[in-house]
Design an enzyme around this catalytic site. Structure first.
Site, short mmCIF file in Angstrom:
data_model
loop_
_atom_site.label_atom_id
_atom_site.label_comp_id
_atom_site.label_asym_id
_atom_site.label_seq_id
_atom_site.Cartn_x
_atom_site.Cartn_y
_atom_site.Cartn_z
N GLY A 52 -51.80 41.21 38.97
CA GLY A 52 -51.15 39.93 39.29
C GLY A 52 -50.86 39.81 40.78
O GLY A 52 -49.89 39.17 41.19
N GLY A 67 -50.11 36.40 43.01
CA GLY A 67 -48.98 35.54 42.69
C GLY A 67 -47.91 35.52 43.78
O GLY A 67 -48.08 36.11 44.85
N GLN A 68 -46.82 34.84 43.46
CA GLN A 68 -45.73 34.68 44.43
C GLN A 68 -45.24 36.04 44.93
O GLN A 68 -45.08 36.24 46.14
CB GLN A 68 -44.57 33.92 43.76
CG GLN A 68 -43.43 33.58 44.73
CD GLN A 68 -42.14 33.22 44.02
OE1 GLN A 68 -42.04 33.22 42.79
NE2 GLN A 68 -41.12 32.91 44.79
N ASP A 84 -56.37 40.82 40.15
CA ASP A 84 -55.86 39.56 39.58
C ASP A 84 -57.05 38.79 39.03
O ASP A 84 -58.21 39.18 39.21
CB ASP A 84 -55.15 38.72 40.67
CG ASP A 84 -54.12 37.74 40.08
OD1 ASP A 84 -54.39 37.15 39.02
OD2 ASP A 84 -53.06 37.57 40.69
N ASP A 133 -58.80 40.72 34.53
CA ASP A 133 -57.99 40.01 33.53
C ASP A 133 -57.33 41.09 32.67
O ASP A 133 -58.02 41.86 31.99
CB ASP A 133 -58.94 39.13 32.69
CG ASP A 133 -58.20 38.38 31.59
OD1 ASP A 133 -57.05 38.74 31.27
OD2 ASP A 133 -58.80 37.44 31.03
N TYR A 178 -41.43 33.82 27.02
CA TYR A 178 -41.40 34.68 28.21
C TYR A 178 -40.36 35.80 28.03
O TYR A 178 -40.68 36.99 28.21
CB TYR A 178 -41.04 33.80 29.42
CG TYR A 178 -40.91 34.52 30.73
CD1 TYR A 178 -41.95 35.27 31.27
CD2 TYR A 178 -39.73 34.40 31.49
CE1 TYR A 178 -41.82 35.90 32.51
CE2 TYR A 178 -39.60 35.02 32.72
CZ TYR A 178 -40.65 35.77 33.22
OH TYR A 178 -40.52 36.39 34.45
N LYS A 203 -41.12 39.83 27.60
CA LYS A 203 -40.68 40.74 28.66
C LYS A 203 -39.71 41.79 28.09
O LYS A 203 -39.74 42.95 28.49
CB LYS A 203 -40.00 39.96 29.79
CG LYS A 203 -40.93 39.12 30.61
CD LYS A 203 -41.98 39.96 31.33
CE LYS A 203 -41.93 39.79 32.81
NZ LYS A 203 -42.98 40.49 33.55
N ILE A 246 -36.69 34.31 42.24
CA ILE A 246 -37.09 34.83 43.55
C ILE A 246 -37.48 33.66 44.46
O ILE A 246 -38.33 32.84 44.09
CB ILE A 246 -38.27 35.82 43.43
CG1 ILE A 246 -37.88 36.98 42.49
CG2 ILE A 246 -38.67 36.35 44.80
CD1 ILE A 246 -36.66 37.77 42.90
N1 NAD Z 1 -40.90 34.90 40.66
C1 NAD Z 1 -39.78 35.11 39.97
O1 NAD Z 1 -38.79 34.39 40.19
C2 NAD Z 1 -39.72 36.21 38.97
C3 NAD Z 1 -38.47 36.51 38.38
C4 NAD Z 1 -38.40 37.51 37.42
C5 NAD Z 1 -39.53 38.25 37.10
N2 NAD Z 1 -40.72 37.97 37.67
C6 NAD Z 1 -41.88 38.75 37.25
O2 NAD Z 1 -42.63 39.18 38.37
C7 NAD Z 1 -44.02 39.18 38.05
C8 NAD Z 1 -44.78 38.42 39.11
O3 NAD Z 1 -44.24 37.12 39.14
P1 NAD Z 1 -44.70 36.01 40.19
O4 NAD Z 1 -43.52 35.20 40.48
O5 NAD Z 1 -45.48 36.61 41.27
O6 NAD Z 1 -45.61 35.15 39.21
P2 NAD Z 1 -46.86 34.24 39.58
O7 NAD Z 1 -47.04 33.31 38.44
O8 NAD Z 1 -46.75 33.69 40.95
O9 NAD Z 1 -48.02 35.33 39.57
C9 NAD Z 1 -48.45 35.94 38.38
C10 NAD Z 1 -49.85 36.42 38.62
O10 NAD Z 1 -50.34 36.93 37.36
C11 NAD Z 1 -51.68 36.55 37.29
N3 NAD Z 1 -52.18 36.53 35.93
C12 NAD Z 1 -51.92 35.62 34.95
N4 NAD Z 1 -52.64 35.91 33.85
C13 NAD Z 1 -53.36 37.02 34.14
C14 NAD Z 1 -54.29 37.80 33.42
N5 NAD Z 1 -54.66 37.47 32.18
N6 NAD Z 1 -54.81 38.89 34.02
C15 NAD Z 1 -54.48 39.21 35.29
N7 NAD Z 1 -53.60 38.50 36.03
C16 NAD Z 1 -53.05 37.42 35.46
C17 NAD Z 1 -51.77 35.17 37.92
O11 NAD Z 1 -53.10 34.88 38.34
C18 NAD Z 1 -50.80 35.30 39.07
O12 NAD Z 1 -51.43 35.65 40.27
C19 NAD Z 1 -44.17 38.57 36.66
O13 NAD Z 1 -44.40 39.59 35.73
C20 NAD Z 1 -42.82 37.93 36.40
O14 NAD Z 1 -42.47 38.01 35.06
C21 NAD Z 1 -40.85 36.96 38.59
#
Ligand code: NAD
Length: 319
Positions: A8, A11-12, A34, A49, A139, A143, A169
């Site tokens: 992943g 992502g953010q 990713d 994936d 979700y 988790k 975040i």
């Molecule tokens: N951003 C927040 O506020 C926050 C808060 C609590 C927990 N989290 C956790 O942190 C982690 C990252 O969050 P984020 O904010 O970067 O999320 P995001 O949605 O920005 O990124 C998630 C990434 O997972 C990838 N993804 C989705 N399906 C996939 C698959 N089948 N195979 C491979 N990759 C896949 C997406 O392409 C994406 O790049 C997550 O597990 C989330 O639960 C985030």
């Protein structure tokens, strides 16, 4: 030092974590993965994936990493729109990554869990780690299961799993991927771009939050600490501050007098209402030295500083 796999990574959080890992350990030590192909990373990138079990096993057996940061996931709001996908990615994907990590002898599994593991029966304020966890979103359910599955493997001595329950975040580099706390980023971006903002949560909805540099530091820190100090494993609460949309609006008005926010709640309000207003991070502080640097005011100032040039370049602001 063995290599590190990040799932992943586009992502953010992943984009910023990979940058930090590359500068800390060297790009040759990091393998970012990713969906999709394009990245600006200095390290190797592999399209992966996590629901494709064979591909997950292939990369783990090729790399034999020392640590995996498993970030791939479908977040709260998107998870309610697409519960089947959330189930598949968050649950089956995590099981695939855990199994592949164990079979390739990976030492550490680092997992960002979430405040979404709590539910409406959880106390609202200063919530402890060991409290009622009965989530009502796909979700949160997935988790929570993964926290417990990783802890189970850890107790059996199959892998050293560690997890932190991140709050919302806030960051400026990569747009958020469909969570309930995304409003905070959207509101700050709108203020910097001198646009009105319509908030999808009620003005008085209090939620725990943290700025990205503290989230990245927390993930790195928990991955490095020795096991002997850890009493908890995959369920550390971490948060730096909490605020309501109304309080964020007030803070932004100090920087942008005349900034206008209207409030029109949507389906995400019910998700936010099921979460705590604040969490108690003391287990993380005592067991591995969690110490966030940014309070809300500093976070807002830093976000504005970083977003202003983007707005000037016309690359503003739509998340
Ligand atoms: N951003 C927040 O506020 C926050 C808060 C609590 C927990 N989290 C956790 O942190 C982690 C990252 O969050 P984020 O904010 O970067 O999320 P995001 O949605 O920005 O990124 C998630 C990434 O997972 C990838 N993804 C989705 N399906 C996939 C698959 N089948 N195979 C491979 N990759 C896949 C997406 O392409 C994406 O790049 C997550 O597990 C989330 O639960 C985030």
């Amino acid at each position: 030092m063995k290599q590190i796999i990040v799932t992943g990574s586009r992502g953010q959080i992943g984009t910023e974590l990979v940058t930090e890992l590359c500068s800390r350990y060297g790009p040759e030590k990091v393998i970012a993965t990713d969906l999709g192909t394009h990245t600006d990373f200095k390290c190797e990138f592999v399209e992966l994936d996590v629901t494709d079990r064979t591909s997950v096993f292939n990369i783990f057996s090729r790399v034999s990493p020392g640590t995996v940061f498993h970030l791939a996931g479908v977040l709260s709001a998107r998870g309610e729109e697409q519960p089947e996908t959330a189930f598949n990615v968050n649950l089956n994907g995590t099981k695939n990554v855990l199994d592949a990590a164990i079979s390739s002898g990976t030492e550490r599994f680092i997992f960002p869990s979430t405040i979404a593991v709590f539910g409406p029966h959880t106390p609202k304020k200063n919530v402890a780690v060991d409290t009622i966890t009965r989530p009502v979103t796909m979700y949160g359910i997935t988790k929570l299961f993964c926290e417990q599955l990783a802890e189970y493997y850890s107790r059996k001595g199959m892998i050293d799993a560690r997890g932190i329950r991140l709050p919302g975040i806030i960051s400026h580099r990569t747009p958020p991927g469909g969570g309930t706390t995304d409003y905070a980023i959207d509101m700050i971006r709108s203020a910097v771009a001198r646009r009105k903002y319509t908030c999808f949560l009620k003005k008085d909805t209090r939620l725990p939050m943290m700025y990205m540099p503290d989230a990245v530091n927390a993930l790195v820190k928990i991955s490095e600490v020795g096991s002997s100090s850890l009493l908890h494993r995959t369920d550390f609460n971490v948060s730096a501050f909490d605020f309501t949309p109304g309080e964020l609006e007030t803070e932004l008005l100090r920087h942008f007098p005349g900034f206008e926010v209207t409030y029109r709640q949507d389906a995400r309000q019910a998700i936010a209402d099921s979460w705590p207003a604040s969490v108690d991070s003391s287990c993380a502080e005592h067991e591995w030295g969690f110490a966030p640097q940014f309070d809300m005011q500093r976070m807002v100032s830093d976000m504005i500083l970083n977003l202003r040039p983007l707005v000037k370049e016309g690359r503003s602001a739509q998340t």
